[in-house]
Structure formats: C-alpha cells, structure tokens
Design an enzyme around this catalytic site. Structure first.
Site, mmCIF file in Angstrom:
data_model
loop_
_atom_site.group_PDB
_atom_site.id
_atom_site.type_symbol
_atom_site.label_atom_id
_atom_site.label_comp_id
_atom_site.label_asym_id
_atom_site.label_seq_id
_atom_site.Cartn_x
_atom_site.Cartn_y
_atom_site.Cartn_z
ATOM 1 N N ASP A 29 0.856 -1.191 0.000
ATOM 2 C CA ASP A 29 0.000 0.000 0.000
ATOM 3 C C ASP A 29 0.894 1.244 0.000
ATOM 4 O O ASP A 29 1.892 1.319 0.711
ATOM 5 C CB ASP A 29 -0.916 -0.016 1.228
ATOM 6 C CG ASP A 29 -2.051 0.982 1.115
ATOM 7 O OD1 ASP A 29 -3.213 0.550 0.987
ATOM 8 O OD2 ASP A 29 -1.787 2.209 1.155
ATOM 9 N N ILE A 30 0.517 2.230 -0.781
ATOM 10 C CA ILE A 30 1.314 3.446 -0.939
ATOM 11 C C ILE A 30 1.273 4.314 0.320
ATOM 12 O O ILE A 30 2.158 5.133 0.541
ATOM 13 C CB ILE A 30 0.811 4.232 -2.180
ATOM 14 C CG1 ILE A 30 1.888 5.134 -2.732
ATOM 15 C CG2 ILE A 30 -0.461 5.009 -1.880
ATOM 16 C CD1 ILE A 30 1.563 5.678 -4.126
ATOM 17 N N HIS A 98 -10.454 -5.133 -3.197
ATOM 18 C CA HIS A 98 -9.105 -5.407 -2.700
ATOM 19 C C HIS A 98 -9.165 -5.892 -1.262
ATOM 20 O O HIS A 98 -10.019 -5.479 -0.488
ATOM 21 C CB HIS A 98 -8.214 -4.173 -2.824
ATOM 22 C CG HIS A 98 -8.802 -2.912 -2.278
ATOM 23 N ND1 HIS A 98 -9.761 -2.182 -2.962
ATOM 24 C CD2 HIS A 98 -8.597 -2.254 -1.118
ATOM 25 C CE1 HIS A 98 -10.103 -1.123 -2.244
ATOM 26 N NE2 HIS A 98 -9.423 -1.147 -1.111
HETATM 27 P P1 AMP Z 1 -9.824 1.482 0.472
HETATM 28 O O1 AMP Z 1 -10.021 2.681 1.366
HETATM 29 O O2 AMP Z 1 -10.203 0.193 1.146
HETATM 30 O O3 AMP Z 1 -10.490 1.667 -0.874
HETATM 31 O O4 AMP Z 1 -8.263 1.374 0.265
HETATM 32 C C1 AMP Z 1 -7.579 1.850 -0.843
HETATM 33 C C2 AMP Z 1 -6.121 1.744 -0.527
HETATM 34 O O5 AMP Z 1 -5.384 1.887 -1.718
HETATM 35 C C3 AMP Z 1 -5.597 2.822 0.460
HETATM 36 O O6 AMP Z 1 -5.018 2.179 1.591
HETATM 37 C C4 AMP Z 1 -4.554 3.565 -0.373
HETATM 38 O O7 AMP Z 1 -3.447 3.968 0.392
HETATM 39 C C5 AMP Z 1 -4.181 2.542 -1.431
HETATM 40 N N1 AMP Z 1 -3.676 3.061 -2.690
HETATM 41 C C6 AMP Z 1 -4.233 4.022 -3.467
HETATM 42 N N2 AMP Z 1 -3.495 4.227 -4.571
HETATM 43 C C7 AMP Z 1 -2.451 3.358 -4.504
HETATM 44 C C8 AMP Z 1 -1.339 3.085 -5.349
HETATM 45 N N3 AMP Z 1 -1.140 3.735 -6.510
HETATM 46 N N4 AMP Z 1 -0.453 2.132 -4.960
HETATM 47 C C9 AMP Z 1 -0.626 1.480 -3.790
HETATM 48 N N5 AMP Z 1 -1.661 1.682 -2.963
HETATM 49 C C10 AMP Z 1 -2.568 2.619 -3.304
#
Ligand code: AMP
Ligand code: ZN
Length: 112
Positions: A29-30, A98
C-alpha cells in the site's frame, strides 16, 4: 476504464509487487496503516465485494489464500488483519475490490 488498480494489474502504473499470477496481484500500500500493509487484488475488475457474482467465489478464495501465504512470507507469525472495505460507509475509496493485509503491530477492536 479509468481504474487505478486495473492499471496496476496491467503494469501501466508502477507498484511494489510481492506476488503476481494469472488471477491476482499483491503489492505494498502506498500509504501504509501498519508496518506491513499489502493489498491483494484480482486482475479482473470487480467494483467491490458487493459486486462479486457467484462465479467469483473461487477467485475470492484465491485472494484470501494469497493473503495468508503472503502473511507467512512476511513473517507475521503473531497475527494480522485482513479487511475488505466495501462501499462508502465501509470506507472503500478505490472501487476495485481489494483485500488489505495489515500486520506488524497490535490491532484493536472495534475498528474505527
Ligand atoms: P480502500 O479505502 O479500502 O479503498 O483502500 C484503498 C487503498 O489503496 C488505500 O489504503 C490507499 O493507500 C491505497 N492506494 C491508493 N493508490 C495506490 C497506489 N497507486 N499504490 C498502492 N496503494 C494505493
Ligand atoms: Zn479495476
């Protein structure tokens, strides 16, 4: 389709991948919410758990199997948390199903 996780699955946006096969991709996760925070996604676009169809059951099983296996690989022997935020009230921000794998610290209950 303008979906960031589809782009990660296709390799057109970079991610720190820890696993990839024909059905799924796992990557860090970023914006990590725990010392270890990995997302496991299907390559197939499914908007959320609520959009999964009966035929997706084996794929959903694969995601959980991968999460458990990656947790072992990452040394999370004291436990971890697996989360699927679903829909606006579930805290879902990215509309591509996810699994969050979180570990490396004590988790609390109930979640926020
Ligand atoms: P959710 O709130 O369950 O939809 O989680 C989405 C997750 O995606 C969050 O924890 C973000 O930090 C993560 N995220 C968003 N963009 C990216 C990216 N480009 N690479 C890795 N993680 C990401
Ligand atoms: Zn997608």
């Amino acid at each position: 389709m303008d979906c960031i996780f589809c782009k990660i699955a296709a390799g057109s946006i970079p991610a720190k991948k820890v696993r990839e096969n024909d059905q799924l991709v796992a990557f860090f996760d970023i914006d990590p919410k725990a010392p270890t925070h990995i997302l496991v996604i299907p390559k197939k676009h499914i908007a959320s758990l609520g959009h999964a169809e009966p035929g997706d059951a084996p794929l959903l099983g694969r995601l959980l199997e991968a999460a458990a296996d990656i947790a072992r690989e990452q040394g999370l022997s004291q436990g971890y948390r697996v989360v699927m935020n679903t829909g606006p009230e579930g805290g879902q921000v990215v509309d591509h199903l996810h699994v969050h794998l979180l570990g490396g610290r004590q988790m609390h209950w109930p979640p926020g």
